[in-house]
Design an enzyme around this catalytic site. Sequence first.
Site, PDB file in Angstrom:
ATOM      1  CB  CYS A   1      -0.989  -0.067   1.162  1.00  0.00           C
ATOM      2  SG  CYS A   1      -2.457   0.904   0.834  1.00  0.00           S
TER       3      CYS A   1
ATOM      4  CG  HIS B   1      -3.135  -3.331   4.004  1.00  0.00           C
ATOM      5  ND1 HIS B   1      -2.094  -2.687   4.644  1.00  0.00           N
ATOM      6  CD2 HIS B   1      -3.815  -2.382   3.324  1.00  0.00           C
ATOM      7  CE1 HIS B   1      -2.145  -1.396   4.368  1.00  0.00           C
ATOM      8  NE2 HIS B   1      -3.178  -1.183   3.567  1.00  0.00           N
TER       9      HIS B   1
ATOM     10  CD  GLU C   1      -0.274  -5.392   6.300  1.00  0.00           C
ATOM     11  OE1 GLU C   1      -0.125  -6.083   5.261  1.00  0.00           O
ATOM     12  OE2 GLU C   1      -0.639  -4.205   6.270  1.00  0.00           O
TER      13      GLU C   1
HETATM   14  N1  GLN Z   1      -3.705   6.337   0.981  1.00  0.00           N
HETATM   15  C1  GLN Z   1      -2.410   6.104   1.569  1.00  0.00           C
HETATM   16  C2  GLN Z   1      -1.335   6.909   0.852  1.00  0.00           C
HETATM   17  O1  GLN Z   1      -1.506   7.402  -0.178  1.00  0.00           O
HETATM   18  C3  GLN Z   1      -2.035   4.637   1.549  1.00  0.00           C
HETATM   19  C4  GLN Z   1      -3.016   3.834   2.364  1.00  0.00           C
HETATM   20  C5  GLN Z   1      -2.477   2.601   2.992  1.00  0.00           C
HETATM   21  O2  GLN Z   1      -1.260   2.407   3.089  1.00  0.00           O
HETATM   22  N2  GLN Z   1      -3.348   1.790   3.518  1.00  0.00           N
HETATM   23  O3  GLN Z   1      -0.301   7.080   1.326  1.00  0.00           O
END
Ligand code: GLN
Length: 211
Positions: A88, A185, A187
């Site tokens: 992410c 994710h 985890e």
């Molecule tokens: N929206 C976040 C970003 O742009 C990432 C979200 C996440 O890591 N769950 O940094």
Amino acid sequence: MAARSASSAKPVIGVLAVQGDFREHLDTLETIGATGREVRLPADLHGLSGLILPGGESTAMRKLLHRWNLVAPIRDLAARGAPILGTCAGAIILANRIADGDEPVLSLLDVEVRRNAFGRQLESFEADLQMRGLRSDGGALTMHAVFIRAPEILSVGAKAETVATLDDGRVVAARQGNVLGISFHPEIAGEVRVHRWLVNQARRTRIAPAR
Ligand code: GLN
């Protein structure tokens, strides 16, 4: 901090712990019997065989990586062959290109990402998908993926390969050799196979000594 070990039989995996859900990654490593270490300073990278960049807020993570002089030593660790996983926000930190003007941070994965690409109704959603690139026989793993304000991988450059897409074709995971970036994710979903891949890669790789 966990004990340090240079032994590849029991690789030590760092988890960037400046911001975001690093605790869940450390717990997942513990679940599979691997040794994790929180990384906040360049010295914490010494002797690592792999590194995880967690989810969180990539703008905050970017600032802290620069402030604590972690960008060059993480790039060096990757260049020496250590497997690196970004989930992410971590995948945004890995990307070579970020849509809408943000400067890239580590530029270790030849993709363009768009932050928060799934819109308001889909700020958080779950999907089952097929993930390739983790099994040595090239086969796919079926994975239950949790997305939270996730980035989309808009395009995958020549140096990287797509390893997972949603049913509508949107790319949510890409790999470039020892570097893997995923929008979701594992985890949080109780999914341990991505971490297992990282640890197996770390075990198999002879990490060149630090320059
Ligand atoms: N929206 C976040 C970003 O742009 C990432 C979200 C996440 O890591 N769950 O940094």
